[in-house]
Design a protein around this motif. Structure first.
Motif, short mmCIF file in Angstrom:
data_model
loop_
_atom_site.label_atom_id
_atom_site.label_comp_id
_atom_site.label_asym_id
_atom_site.label_seq_id
_atom_site.Cartn_x
_atom_site.Cartn_y
_atom_site.Cartn_z
N SER A 146 0.83 -1.19 0.00
CA SER A 146 0.00 0.00 0.00
C SER A 146 0.88 1.25 0.00
O SER A 146 0.62 2.20 -0.74
CB SER A 146 -0.92 -0.03 1.22
N ALA A 147 1.93 1.21 0.82
CA ALA A 147 2.83 2.35 0.92
C ALA A 147 3.56 2.59 -0.40
O ALA A 147 3.91 3.73 -0.73
CB ALA A 147 3.83 2.13 2.05
N SER A 148 3.77 1.52 -1.17
CA SER A 148 4.50 1.67 -2.43
C SER A 148 3.60 2.22 -3.54
O SER A 148 4.04 2.37 -4.68
CB SER A 148 5.10 0.33 -2.86
N GLY A 149 2.33 2.46 -3.20
CA GLY A 149 1.44 3.13 -4.15
C GLY A 149 0.65 2.22 -5.07
O GLY A 149 0.10 2.67 -6.06
N VAL A 150 0.60 0.92 -4.76
CA VAL A 150 -0.25 0.03 -5.57
C VAL A 150 -1.40 -0.47 -4.71
O VAL A 150 -1.36 -0.38 -3.48
CB VAL A 150 0.54 -1.18 -6.13
N LYS A 151 -2.41 -1.01 -5.37
CA LYS A 151 -3.49 -1.66 -4.63
C LYS A 151 -2.95 -3.02 -4.19
O LYS A 151 -2.56 -3.84 -5.03
CB LYS A 151 -4.72 -1.85 -5.52
N PRO A 152 -2.91 -3.30 -2.87
CA PRO A 152 -2.25 -4.53 -2.42
C PRO A 152 -2.99 -5.81 -2.79
O PRO A 152 -2.36 -6.83 -3.05
CB PRO A 152 -2.21 -4.36 -0.90
N ILE A 153 -4.33 -5.79 -2.80
CA ILE A 153 -5.05 -7.05 -2.97
C ILE A 153 -6.34 -6.82 -3.74
O ILE A 153 -6.94 -5.75 -3.64
CB ILE A 153 -5.32 -7.70 -1.58
N ALA A 154 -6.75 -7.82 -4.52
CA ALA A 154 -8.01 -7.73 -5.27
C ALA A 154 -9.04 -8.62 -4.61
O ALA A 154 -8.90 -9.84 -4.59
CB ALA A 154 -7.79 -8.15 -6.71
N ILE A 155 -10.07 -7.99 -4.03
CA ILE A 155 -11.15 -8.77 -3.41
C ILE A 155 -12.47 -8.35 -4.03
O ILE A 155 -12.87 -7.19 -3.96
CB ILE A 155 -11.17 -8.59 -1.89
N GLY A 156 -13.13 -9.29 -4.66
CA GLY A 156 -14.43 -9.03 -5.27
C GLY A 156 -15.54 -9.58 -4.40
O GLY A 156 -15.45 -9.60 -3.17
N THR A 157 -16.59 -10.06 -5.04
CA THR A 157 -17.70 -10.65 -4.29
C THR A 157 -17.92 -12.06 -4.82
O THR A 157 -16.99 -12.69 -5.29
CB THR A 157 -18.98 -9.81 -4.48
N ALA A 158 -19.14 -12.53 -4.74
CA ALA A 158 -19.58 -13.81 -5.31
C ALA A 158 -18.69 -14.97 -4.87
O ALA A 158 -18.42 -15.12 -3.68
CB ALA A 158 -19.65 -13.70 -6.83
N PHE A 159 -18.22 -15.76 -5.83
CA PHE A 159 -17.49 -16.98 -5.51
C PHE A 159 -16.25 -16.70 -4.66
O PHE A 159 -16.00 -17.36 -3.66
CB PHE A 159 -17.08 -17.70 -6.80
N GLN A 160 -15.46 -15.70 -5.07
CA GLN A 160 -14.22 -15.43 -4.35
C GLN A 160 -14.49 -15.09 -2.89
O GLN A 160 -13.88 -15.64 -1.98
CB GLN A 160 -13.45 -14.29 -5.02
N ALA A 161 -15.42 -14.17 -2.66
CA ALA A 161 -15.72 -13.75 -1.30
C ALA A 161 -16.24 -14.92 -0.47
O ALA A 161 -15.88 -15.09 0.69
CB ALA A 161 -16.74 -12.61 -1.32
N ALA A 162 -17.07 -15.75 -1.10
CA ALA A 162 -17.66 -16.89 -0.37
C ALA A 162 -16.58 -17.88 0.05
O ALA A 162 -16.62 -18.44 1.15
CB ALA A 162 -18.71 -17.57 -1.23
N THR A 163 -15.58 -18.11 -0.81
CA THR A 163 -14.54 -19.07 -0.46
C THR A 163 -13.56 -18.47 0.56
O THR A 163 -13.05 -19.19 1.42
CB THR A 163 -13.78 -19.55 -1.71
N LEU A 164 -13.31 -17.16 0.47
CA LEU A 164 -12.48 -16.51 1.49
C LEU A 164 -13.15 -16.64 2.85
O LEU A 164 -12.51 -16.95 3.86
CB LEU A 164 -12.29 -15.02 1.16
N PHE A 165 -14.46 -16.39 2.86
CA PHE A 165 -15.23 -16.50 4.10
C PHE A 165 -15.12 -17.91 4.68
O PHE A 165 -14.88 -18.09 5.87
CB PHE A 165 -16.70 -16.14 3.81
N GLN A 166 -15.28 -18.91 3.81
CA GLN A 166 -15.23 -20.29 4.30
C GLN A 166 -13.86 -20.66 4.84
O GLN A 166 -13.74 -21.50 5.73
CB GLN A 166 -15.59 -21.25 3.16
N ALA B 298 -6.04 -22.98 7.42
CA ALA B 298 -7.22 -23.63 6.83
C ALA B 298 -7.48 -22.93 5.50
O ALA B 298 -7.32 -21.72 5.39
CB ALA B 298 -8.45 -23.48 7.73
N VAL B 299 -7.84 -23.70 4.49
CA VAL B 299 -8.12 -23.10 3.19
C VAL B 299 -9.25 -23.87 2.51
O VAL B 299 -9.28 -25.10 2.53
CB VAL B 299 -6.84 -23.05 2.31
N TRP B 300 -10.16 -23.11 1.93
CA TRP B 300 -11.28 -23.71 1.21
C TRP B 300 -10.73 -24.57 0.07
O TRP B 300 -9.78 -24.17 -0.62
CB TRP B 300 -12.20 -22.64 0.62
#
Lengths: 309, 452
Positions: B216-236, B327-329
């Motif tokens: 973040s300090a280096s001026g880039v977006k550190p991570i890409a988090i969307g919704t739908a499938f990705q968010a659901a598996t991150l949650f799990q 733990a990982v989905w």
């Protein structure tokens, strides 16, 4: 007694009946398809809506009476929530789509009814998308509206405008689906309007022109009243078609964002095909059919009244 | 005379309809009959089959042509087709395997089951095994047909991967791979931010948060988090890391409305709001954002590997441990039988045995091989370096217990809450999760009654 009545009142009819099987042969081809693909499925749907019915588990099909219907009307069930949310989504799409689908088609028909070179080519061009399948039309528009790498956002970027999450937000998702639907189906309504326009006697316009009526006045005082019955028909079938929306959200949004474009047919598909709850899906279909019948009746009533007044 | 003819016409039409219906019915029956006759025609000796050693196919499989369906529509599907062709050429039994990949494969399988046109076998997602067994699509793998796989084959798999193929005490599927979430990272952005690349061990919370801060300090977006499938598996994944779970171990109670669930979602939302480009919706827009260099880290399924590996900046690491335990989905592709015909089953099992033995090649398709002996094979790093880099994921994979239609009962309810919370529509998270869990429970109870 009955025989006497028949003999007394309609000897001609009786003679006609005797004359043969020919009329029945004429309606036979249609009857076969009507019975096989409309009448039988409808009654079979009524029948299975009383069961917990999975077509792949013939050995487990308990009779549940009106339970599938009751669930939809019991506010604490999952089905209540799913059904009415999808219904409300479908209603929203009706609001978004029916007016442009009718008005744009009417304007197009008036334009295509003029006399100019290349008229037939334009008629063909506007009707052509209707010949595509819903899959092709939806995938085309998915490629245009995609958030990342979509054609529209690509051009917005080139022009220097902010890109828009067309399919992932509200109301953008409805706007996208409506535009895709208009492009795809407008040809059908246009062709019907065009046929109706050509039925209006030109003498009416000539008389109006002599009386000094402007083209706009002619449109509202001749064209619209002369087309009233066709308008009722088009509005009704457009409403029914819009209420049956499925392919576009299935392909373009997968029902999202957050199930906001999950229409009632989509829901029925999920219940019946996705979950093997055919009985419940059939019950939902029948409720939808009843509502559409009601909507159609209201349509005719409202437009019929304005005609009388 | 005329009348007779006119009366005859509809009868004739009806007759022709009935006859054509019979003809098509006969056509579908013909192959099964033919197949049933082949083994007896060859006079197979019944004594050899049960005693066959591992790798020796049942002779009933001789000369069979079988079809395998799958949901592998990406580059992994091409890899599978290549393997099927190789087996068809190499095997000495004259078995021919055709691989057919299709989207909505479950719907197609079910339609085929209703129409009596099922293939011999299918690649099935572990999550679908129970329901497809209940719905007569998957046929049981008896211990007899499994002899070709060798004795004690189950011990070469992580317990969970093997058990997920069991439903109601009967084996229905054989594990091919496991696909756990992968942490993709941008090597160039890491270098620019002055950071070391992650190693083969999952990052700790400190390492992960330190990286986010530095990027973040280096001026880039550190991570890409969307919704739908990705968010659901991150949650799990995170709910388990924080000490919770989606369900009880038996899969009969929905438990995701726990404090761990709330904590997991709060963590994801905080990351998304502060450190991610604004992306949402279906179709994996977060993967596109990573590919286009809009974010340094992106966590997603391993099926993106075969595409992302072509990018010069692509790096691969296991899913970080942000909570108290790793733990990982994960999901798993399994191989299941969809035909009752003993000859087809024998041919399918012969191919399954070969495929499993060659599953190191399947790693090329971006999947972690299910077999422990293959995962620990030092050759894996040469054949599929990205897979070797994320192999630790397999040790911490979490899967739902094998209960029919469980995934739908859970995802359909918590999915909208996850998306709604991340996009700001749901504000009272705990209440929303409680209500969703109650609805999941309702569906789970109903499923339990349906599939009892």
């Amino acid at each position: 007694m009955q025989d006497q009545v028949v003999q007394a009142t309609a000897p001609a009819v009786k003679k006609h009946r005797k004359s043969g099987i020919v009329p029945y042969l004429f309606i036979l081809p249609h009857s076969i398809f009507f019975l096989a693909f409309l009448a039988y499925p409808f009654f079979y749907g009524l029948y299975i809506s009383l069961f917990q019915f999975d077509y792949l588990r013939p050995e487990h099909r308990p009779f549940v009476g009106f339970n599938n219907y009751l669930q939809v009307f019991t506010p604490t069930t999952v089905q209540y929530r799913d059904f009415w949310r999808s219904m409300s989504n479908t209603g929203q799409f009706l609001l978004w789509s029916v007016i442009p689908l009718v008005i744009v088609a009417l304007l197009l028909a008036v334009l295509l009814n003029g006399k100019y070179r290349g008229r037939n080519m334009f008629r063909m061009i506007y009707f052509a998308p209707y010949a595509l399948s819903v899959t092709v039309a939806s995938i085309l528009w998915l490629w245009i509206f995609q958030r990342e790498g979509g054609l529209l956002n690509h051009y917005l970027e080139i022009v220097g405008l902010p890109t828009i999450n067309w399919l992932g937000r509200m109301p953008e998702a409805w706007i996208s689906i409506t535009i895709a639907t208009i492009w795809w189906t407008i040809g059908f309504n246009t062709v019907i309007f065009l046929a109706a326009l050509q039925e209006i006697p030109t003498s009416l316009y000539e008389a109006a022109a002599i009386d000094g009526a402007s083209p706009v006045q002619q449109f509202f005082n001749i064209t619209i009243p002369m087309m009233r019955s066709v308008l009722i028909f088009v509005i009704t079938i457009t409403m029914i078609a819009s209420a049956n929306l499925f392919g576009q959200p299935y392909i373009m949004t997968a029902g999202g964002p957050v199930q906001r474009t999950e229409t009632i047919i989509y829901r029925i598909f999920i219940e019946g095909i996705g979950r093997g709850q055919m009985g419940r899906a059939a019950a939902m279909s029948i409720l939808l059919a009843i509502m559409l019948l009601f909507l159609t009746a209201v349509n005719f009533k409202v437009f019929g009244q304005t005609e009388r007044s | 005379m005329k009348k007779i003819i006119s009366n005859l016409v509809p009868v004739l039409i009806l007759l022709s309809l009935i006859l054509s219906a019979c003809a098509s019915g006969g056509a579908t029956q013909a192959p099964t009959q033919a197949a049933a006759e082949t083994p007896t025609g060859q006079a197979t000796s019944p004594t050899t089959a049960p005693e066959a050693a591992a790798g020796t196919c049942n002779s009933k499989a001789q000369g069979q042509s079988i079809e395998m369906w799958s949901p592998l529509t990406g580059p992994d599907g091409d890899e599978m087709s290549t393997l099927a062709d190789r087996f068809s050429k190499e095997n000495t039994y004259g078995i021919k395997v055709t691989h057919v990949a299709q989207p909505d494969y479950i719907t197609k399988l079910e339609a085929a089951a209703a129409a009596g046109g099922l293939p011999a076998m299918t690649v099935v997602r572990a999550i679908n095994v129970g329901q497809e067994a209940e719905r007569n699509v998957l046929k049981p793998m008896t211990s007899e047909v499994m002899t070709v796989l060798g004795t004690n084959i189950g011990s070469d798999f992580p317990d969970q991967l093997w058990k997920v193929g069991e439903y109601k005490g009967q084996h229905y599927s054989f594990p091919l791979d496991t696909h756990a979430l992968v942490m993709y990272y941008n090597k160039d952005m890491f270098k620019a931010a002055g950071m070391a690349e992650p190693g083969p061990e999952p990052w700790t919370k400190t390492q992960f948060e330190d990286a986010i801060a530095k990027l973040s300090a280096s001026g880039v977006k550190p991570i890409a988090i969307g919704t739908a499938f990705q968010a659901a598996t991150l949650f799990q994944s995170l709910i388990v890391q924080f000490g919770g779970s989606l369900t009880n171990p038996e899969g009969t109670k929905a438990t995701y409305n726990s404090d761990a669930g709330v904590k997991a979602l709060e963590y994801i939302k905080n990351l998304r709001d502060k450190y991610s480009p604004d992306i949402s919706g279906a179709g994996d827009p977060e993967a596109n954002a990573y590919k286009q260099g809009q974010a340094a880290i992106m966590i997603h399924g391993p099926w993106h590997i075969s595409d992302i590996v072509k990018l010069s900046f692509a790096g691969f690491a296991p899913f970080p441990t942000i909570g108290d335990k790793p733990a990982v989905w994960a999901g798993s592709h399994q191989l299941g039988l969809t035909s009752d015909d003993p000859a087809k089953q024998a041919a399918a099992m012969c191919w399954i045995a070969w495929l499993s033995q060659h599953s190191i090649d399947w790693a090329k398709a971006g999947q972690i091989p299910a077999r422990t002996s293959v995962r620990t094979d030092p050759k894996l790093a040469e054949v599929a370096a990205p897979i070797a880099a994320v192999i630790k994921n397999a040790d911490h994979a979490i899967m739902l217990p094998q209960v029919a239609a469980l995934e739908g009962a859970l995802w359909d309810q918590f999915g909208p809450v996850v998306d709604g919370y991340l996009t700001g529509e749901v504000t009272n998270l705990k209440t929303a999760l409680d209500e969703a869990a109650a609805r999941s429970q309702q569906t789970m109870d109903e499923n339990a009654a349906t599939y009892k």
